[in-house]
Design a protein around this motif. Sequence first.
Motif, PDB file in Angstrom:
ATOM      1  N   GLY A  62       0.817  -1.213   0.000  1.00  0.00           N
ATOM      2  CA  GLY A  62       0.000   0.000   0.000  1.00  0.00           C
ATOM      3  C   GLY A  62       0.848   1.259   0.000  1.00  0.00           C
TER       4      GLY A  62
ATOM      5  N   TRP B 273       0.853   4.042  -2.872  1.00  0.00           N
ATOM      6  CA  TRP B 273       0.636   5.462  -2.551  1.00  0.00           C
ATOM      7  C   TRP B 273       1.743   6.302  -3.189  1.00  0.00           C
TER       8      TRP B 273
ATOM      9  N   ARG C  28       1.299   6.408  -6.981  1.00  0.00           N
ATOM     10  CA  ARG C  28       0.038   6.970  -7.465  1.00  0.00           C
ATOM     11  C   ARG C  28      -0.228   8.377  -6.943  1.00  0.00           C
TER      12      ARG C  28
ATOM     13  N   TYR D  92      -5.655   0.124   8.701  1.00  0.00           N
ATOM     14  CA  TYR D  92      -4.758   0.753   7.733  1.00  0.00           C
ATOM     15  C   TYR D  92      -5.373   0.769   6.338  1.00  0.00           C
ATOM     16  N   VAL D  93      -5.931  -0.341   5.911  1.00  0.00           N
ATOM     17  CA  VAL D  93      -6.544  -0.402   4.583  1.00  0.00           C
ATOM     18  C   VAL D  93      -7.693   0.605   4.495  1.00  0.00           C
ATOM     19  N   TRP D  94      -8.509   0.681   5.519  1.00  0.00           N
ATOM     20  CA  TRP D  94      -9.656   1.589   5.533  1.00  0.00           C
ATOM     21  C   TRP D  94      -9.207   3.056   5.501  1.00  0.00           C
TER      22      TRP D  94
ATOM     23  N   TRP E  74      -6.136   4.506   4.979  1.00  0.00           N
ATOM     24  CA  TRP E  74      -5.287   4.919   3.866  1.00  0.00           C
ATOM     25  C   TRP E  74      -5.994   4.774   2.524  1.00  0.00           C
ATOM     26  N   GLY E  75      -6.936   3.859   2.428  1.00  0.00           N
ATOM     27  CA  GLY E  75      -7.752   3.770   1.217  1.00  0.00           C
ATOM     28  C   GLY E  75      -8.574   5.037   1.019  1.00  0.00           C
ATOM     29  N   HIS E  76      -9.179   5.532   2.101  1.00  0.00           N
ATOM     30  CA  HIS E  76      -9.948   6.785   2.025  1.00  0.00           C
ATOM     31  C   HIS E  76      -9.033   7.965   1.726  1.00  0.00           C
ATOM     32  N   ARG E  77      -7.875   8.006   2.371  1.00  0.00           N
ATOM     33  CA  ARG E  77      -6.932   9.104   2.111  1.00  0.00           C
ATOM     34  C   ARG E  77      -6.485   9.098   0.653  1.00  0.00           C
ATOM     35  N   ALA E  78      -6.190   7.930   0.113  1.00  0.00           N
ATOM     36  CA  ALA E  78      -5.766   7.830  -1.289  1.00  0.00           C
ATOM     37  C   ALA E  78      -6.885   8.259  -2.219  1.00  0.00           C
ATOM     38  N   HIS E  79      -8.090   7.826  -1.917  1.00  0.00           N
ATOM     39  CA  HIS E  79      -9.241   8.193  -2.753  1.00  0.00           C
ATOM     40  C   HIS E  79      -9.393   9.701  -2.814  1.00  0.00           C
TER      41      HIS E  79
END
Length: 88
Positions: free
Chosen positions: A9, A13, A16, A74-76, A78-83
Amino acid sequence: LRDLVIVIGAAAWHWRVGLLEPDPSSISKVNTFMQILLVAVVIGAQMWPDLGNWPVHWGVWVVLVTTLISGVGYVWVWGHRAHHAVRG
């Protein structure tokens, strides 16, 4: 596996989104502490076998739970932060 997901991840990040500023979660810090404590408990169980295996069994379950909560967190997060970073 949790750490592998975190590393993949972080690399995604970086490629991307850009520069990654690590932000360890509180549950991740608890998880690391519990892992270290479990190692000590396993060593202690070898030194004092009369105590039985219950401390090791409990430690394994606690580490499993904190690892899962930390990994999903972490997935939740950082996934939202990346989005939001990619979408603007």
